[in-house]
Design an enzyme around this catalytic site. Structure first.
Site, PDB file in Angstrom:
ATOM      1  N   CYS A   2       0.855  -1.186   0.000  1.00  0.00           N
ATOM      2  CA  CYS A   2       0.000   0.000   0.000  1.00  0.00           C
ATOM      3  C   CYS A   2       0.890   1.234   0.000  1.00  0.00           C
ATOM      4  CB  CYS A   2      -0.915  -0.003   1.225  1.00  0.00           C
ATOM      5  SG  CYS A   2      -2.043   1.412   1.293  1.00  0.00           S
ATOM      6  N   GLU A 104      -4.580   0.403  -5.950  1.00  0.00           N
ATOM      7  CA  GLU A 104      -3.708  -0.709  -6.331  1.00  0.00           C
ATOM      8  C   GLU A 104      -3.867  -0.959  -7.829  1.00  0.00           C
ATOM      9  OE1 GLU A 104      -0.854  -2.432  -6.231  1.00  0.00           O
ATOM     10  OE2 GLU A 104      -1.365  -2.448  -4.094  1.00  0.00           O
TER      11      GLU A 104
END
Length: 206
Positions: A2, A104
């Protein structure tokens, strides 16, 4: 992993979503925050859960002489967090990292030359939510300045995230309201790893 989040949060949003005030400099945030720039993001610390402050993304361990290693500490893998030198002193120094969502990329070919960008949120009617983090208050020995820095804890991906993050199969520790207090209360950290805890997430291509 992340490395990119949506952290455009106003004081009222923080108050409404987390029930705390914000104590810090003026902050508007951004809908696309790059962790490698070591931005300041609102966090709630375990030793003062009644207010949000700004934390700097990329934990600086107590023994660090400078900030050069921050680019390597944006994320902390929950499986090895107690073993890594940069993180083990902060395993029980927990924080909530306040966001609206995170990003993502899904690889569409074997080498990642073609990718599809996803925006992921907790399934909670588009409200801000927390990512599980660890933190440290680091003192610059040259200037005496104190800096609160943090890392976002990651775990094995659940089914949705494994489909999106289809190379490393990781996801950040997404905390719904029912488990945020437990995170701050130093419950055994492995209790929060997937599949022991599996948040309900939603994703869309952006």
């Amino acid at each position: 992993m992340c490395y990119y989040v949506d952290a455009k949060l106003a004081k009222k949003q923080i108050k409404d979503a987390f029930g705390v005030g914000y104590n810090g400099p003026d902050y508007e945030g951004s809908s696309f925050v790059n962790g490698f720039a070591h931005p300041n993001i609102p966090i709630i610390l375990d030793d003062n859960p009644d207010e949000a402050i700004l934390g700097n993304w990329g934990i600086i361990p107590p023994w660090a002489k400078n900030r050069d290693g921050q680019k390597m500490t944006l994320n902390a893998r929950i499986e090895t967090i107690g073993e890594k030198a940069s993180f083990k002193a902060s395993v029980n120094k927990r924080c909530l990292v306040l966001v609206n969502g995170f990003y993502e990329w899904k690889w569409l070919d074997a080498k990642g030359k073609e990718k599809e960008k996803f925006y992921i949120q907790l399934d909670n009617d588009d409200k801000p939510f927390a990512l599980g983090g660890i933190y440290n208050v680091w003192t610059d020995k040259e200037t005496g300045e104190q800096l609160t820095s943090f890392s976002i804890v990651t775990t094995e991906a659940n089914e949705l995230m494994a489909e999106i993050h289809n190379t490393k199969h990781r996801m950040p520790m997404v905390l719904d309201k029912t488990i945020q207090e437990a995170w701050l209360d130093d419950r055994k950290i492995q209790d929060f790893s997937f599949p022991h805890y599996n948040p309900k997430l939603v994703a869309k291509v952006v």
